[in-house]
Write a protein that holds these residues in place. Structure first.
Motif, mmCIF file in Angstrom:
data_model
loop_
_atom_site.group_PDB
_atom_site.id
_atom_site.type_symbol
_atom_site.label_atom_id
_atom_site.label_comp_id
_atom_site.label_asym_id
_atom_site.label_seq_id
_atom_site.Cartn_x
_atom_site.Cartn_y
_atom_site.Cartn_z
ATOM 1 N N CYS A 77 56.449 69.334 72.272
ATOM 2 C CA CYS A 77 57.103 70.459 72.959
ATOM 3 C C CYS A 77 57.989 69.959 74.099
ATOM 4 O O CYS A 77 57.940 68.791 74.492
ATOM 5 N N GLU A 78 58.819 70.859 74.613
ATOM 6 C CA GLU A 78 59.585 70.643 75.836
ATOM 7 C C GLU A 78 59.069 71.620 76.891
ATOM 8 O O GLU A 78 58.723 72.772 76.561
ATOM 9 N N VAL A 79 59.039 71.183 78.164
ATOM 10 C CA VAL A 79 58.445 72.011 79.221
ATOM 11 C C VAL A 79 59.315 71.971 80.471
ATOM 12 O O VAL A 79 59.768 70.906 80.895
ATOM 13 N N LEU A 80 59.512 73.137 81.069
ATOM 14 C CA LEU A 80 60.095 73.278 82.397
ATOM 15 C C LEU A 80 59.090 73.973 83.302
ATOM 16 O O LEU A 80 58.361 74.863 82.852
ATOM 17 N N THR A 81 59.059 73.581 84.564
ATOM 18 C CA THR A 81 58.319 74.319 85.584
ATOM 19 C C THR A 81 59.291 75.259 86.282
ATOM 20 O O THR A 81 60.444 74.897 86.520
ATOM 21 N N TYR A 82 58.844 76.468 86.615
ATOM 22 C CA TYR A 82 59.737 77.371 87.337
ATOM 23 C C TYR A 82 58.970 78.153 88.392
ATOM 24 O O TYR A 82 57.746 78.271 88.344
ATOM 25 N N GLN A 125 43.847 77.832 86.150
ATOM 26 C CA GLN A 125 44.423 76.892 85.204
ATOM 27 C C GLN A 125 43.712 76.938 83.860
ATOM 28 O O GLN A 125 44.329 76.746 82.812
ATOM 29 N N ASP A 126 42.421 77.202 83.867
ATOM 30 C CA ASP A 126 41.678 77.288 82.604
ATOM 31 C C ASP A 126 42.233 78.389 81.707
ATOM 32 O O ASP A 126 42.428 78.179 80.500
ATOM 33 N N VAL A 127 42.485 79.552 82.278
ATOM 34 C CA VAL A 127 43.042 80.660 81.492
ATOM 35 C C VAL A 127 44.446 80.318 81.033
ATOM 36 O O VAL A 127 44.832 80.581 79.882
ATOM 37 N N GLU A 128 45.238 79.714 81.913
ATOM 38 C CA GLU A 128 46.589 79.317 81.532
ATOM 39 C C GLU A 128 46.554 78.318 80.373
ATOM 40 O O GLU A 128 47.317 78.448 79.405
ATOM 41 N N ALA A 183 51.248 77.508 71.626
ATOM 42 C CA ALA A 183 51.722 76.302 70.955
ATOM 43 C C ALA A 183 51.206 76.241 69.521
ATOM 44 O O ALA A 183 51.926 75.822 68.602
ATOM 45 N N ALA A 184 49.968 76.689 69.323
ATOM 46 C CA ALA A 184 49.404 76.707 67.972
ATOM 47 C C ALA A 184 50.144 77.681 67.062
ATOM 48 O O ALA A 184 50.144 77.519 65.834
ATOM 49 N N GLN A 185 50.795 78.681 67.653
ATOM 50 C CA GLN A 185 51.574 79.648 66.877
ATOM 51 C C GLN A 185 52.975 79.136 66.556
ATOM 52 O O GLN A 185 53.735 79.814 65.865
ATOM 53 N N GLY A 186 53.321 77.957 67.047
ATOM 54 C CA GLY A 186 54.605 77.361 66.714
ATOM 55 C C GLY A 186 55.626 77.362 67.827
ATOM 56 O O GLY A 186 56.743 76.846 67.647
ATOM 57 N N TYR A 187 55.296 77.897 68.989
ATOM 58 C CA TYR A 187 56.235 77.837 70.110
ATOM 59 C C TYR A 187 56.266 76.405 70.653
ATOM 60 O O TYR A 187 55.226 75.769 70.824
ATOM 61 N N ASP A 188 57.465 75.908 70.904
ATOM 62 C CA ASP A 188 57.574 74.525 71.356
ATOM 63 C C ASP A 188 58.516 74.342 72.542
ATOM 64 O O ASP A 188 58.769 73.209 72.970
ATOM 65 N N LEU A 189 59.036 75.421 73.087
ATOM 66 C CA LEU A 189 59.920 75.360 74.252
ATOM 67 C C LEU A 189 59.350 76.285 75.329
ATOM 68 O O LEU A 189 59.439 77.508 75.222
ATOM 69 N N PHE A 190 58.774 75.699 76.371
ATOM 70 C CA PHE A 190 58.021 76.471 77.353
ATOM 71 C C PHE A 190 58.629 76.363 78.748
ATOM 72 O O PHE A 190 59.023 75.273 79.181
ATOM 73 N N TYR A 191 58.682 77.510 79.443
ATOM 74 C CA TYR A 191 58.838 77.438 80.897
ATOM 75 C C TYR A 191 57.653 78.150 81.518
ATOM 76 O O TYR A 191 57.304 79.265 81.142
ATOM 77 N N ILE A 192 57.006 77.434 82.446
ATOM 78 C CA ILE A 192 55.672 77.799 82.911
ATOM 79 C C ILE A 192 55.603 77.728 84.428
ATOM 80 O O ILE A 192 56.109 76.792 85.046
ATOM 81 N N PHE A 193 54.944 78.735 85.030
ATOM 82 C CA PHE A 193 54.554 78.646 86.429
ATOM 83 C C PHE A 193 53.110 78.154 86.436
ATOM 84 O O PHE A 193 52.210 78.847 85.996
ATOM 85 N N TYR A 228 55.726 81.657 80.473
ATOM 86 C CA TYR A 228 54.354 82.001 80.886
ATOM 87 C C TYR A 228 54.274 82.189 82.398
ATOM 88 O O TYR A 228 54.828 81.413 83.172
ATOM 89 N N TRP A 229 53.549 83.259 82.780
ATOM 90 C CA TRP A 229 53.251 83.560 84.187
ATOM 91 C C TRP A 229 51.749 83.807 84.296
ATOM 92 O O TRP A 229 51.176 84.485 83.446
#
Length: 355
Positions: A128-133, A88-91, A99-109, A51-52
């Motif tokens: 889920c698992e999350v990375l910041t990038y 942040q609200d839109v993000e 996440a509701a669609q089943g994605y559980d591995l995120f890298y997010i700015f 996500y960007w």
């Protein structure tokens, strides 16, 4: 009148005066580094998502190329989403829907360096698992790792190089972006610390809160007019850099006999690279966006298979390189070296598999 001149110059440079650079592909051979990795991944498909917050050259060109190279190498699909506005609200809304669609591995700015942590906690609570990038968030961060360059170090070294180009004396305009962002504040400190080391150098004006190219253009144009005799100008964000280059083009167009103002920028947009080729920009800082796009989903697959960070919340420095007229055709090899170094240490220095 200034804006018209800028548009004319930009059109000339893109259509015939100077070649466009930002869309050129970064070709990275990862085979040597990947040969050091021994783990056999446990699943046929991983639900990966990148996500960007909003449309941006850094993601569209650099991060996306690395993401697509990862997909080709590992046969996985990364669903990527670019938000409509930098809030942040839109993000939160967009990522929660994914996440509701089943994605559980995120890298997010994180759109907001404080508010992003709340989103990360929510994702972890949902399994889920999350990375910041690409940028830091406020401490204590709530993602497993952060992959980005050291924004303080790159701003400090960029300012040092600018000052050396200036001969170690003169005044500087410091061009910043969102002054409520931890990354901007660290870049601001880096420039100020570099300037403080030189007795005959000072910052004559600081610009801030630049969110779009046009704001950068207007604020830089006004600052150049208000500071006759300024010797240097530095932008430490990609958006501010694009506006700065347009302002510099107008400055020289309306002052053809003007003394050169030394100019340092961030990232390698078309505007910046054309500025280097034409002599307007002396150097730019290239972050390793390709590596971020490629390495993050790979680490997320490890996390899904049970690996854990050796140091939770660690900042993995993805590095940067300086680009100037001498290496503008070869800088990509330096990006390759940065990426290879990180890839080769995933199983030894970054992650561990609990017994």
């Amino acid at each position: 009148m200034k804006r018209i001149l800028s548009l004319v110059l930009a059109l000339f440079m893109l259509t015939g005066g100077v070649a466009a650079f930002a869309d050129s592909e970064v070709s990275v051979d990862t085979s040597a580094a990947l040969s050091n990795l021994t783990w056999e991944f446990q699943q046929d498909e991983y639900r990966l998502c990148c996500y960007w917050p909003a449309p941006d050259v850094f993601f569209d060109t650099y991060v996306l190329q690395g993401l697509q190279a990862f997909e080709a190498e590992f046969g996985q699909t990364v669903a990527y989403r670019v938000g409509t506005e930098w809030t942040q609200d839109v993000e939160n809304q967009n990522v929660e829907a994914l996440a509701a669609q089943g994605y559980d591995l995120f890298y997010i700015f994180g759109a907001d360096t404080s508010g992003a942590n709340g989103l990360y906690r929510e994702l972890y609570d949902a399994g889920c698992e999350v990375l910041t990038y690409a940028g830091l968030v406020d401490d204590p961060q709530e993602s497993a790792l952060t992959l980005c360059s050291n924004v303080y170090v790159q701003a400090y070294n960029s300012a040092k190089q600018l000052i050396e180009s200036m001969g170690g004396e003169g005044t500087i305009i410091n061009v910043l972006e969102n002054l409520n962002d931890v990354n901007t504040l660290r870049r601001k400190q880096g420039v100020e610390d570099a300037v403080a080391e030189y007795e005959n150098v000072s910052i004559c004006q600081e610009l801030g809160d630049i969110a779009v190219d046009s704001e950068g253009y207007e604020k830089c144009s006004d600052a150049l007019a208000a500071n006759p005799g300024v010797r240097g100008i530095i932008a430490t964000g990609g958006t501010a850099s694009r506006g700065l280059v347009m302002a510099m083009e107008d400055y020289y167009a309306t002052n053809p006999g003007a003394e050169h103002i030394f100019c340092a920028t961030m990232d390698q947009s078309d505007e910046v690279m054309n500025g280097i080729a034409s002599g307007i920009v002396d150097h730019t800082v290239s972050q390793n966006g390709w590596g971020m796009g490629y390495i993050c989903p790979l680490i997320l697959m490890y996390l899904k298979d049970g690996w854990e960070p050796i140091n939770w919340g660690e900042h993995i420095d993805t590095g940067y390189v300086f680009i100037n007229i001498d290496n503008m055709d070869s800088w990509q090899s330096d990006i390759e070296a940065l990426t290879q170094q990180i890839l080769g240490t995933i199983e030894t220095d970054i992650l561990t598999l609990p017994a």
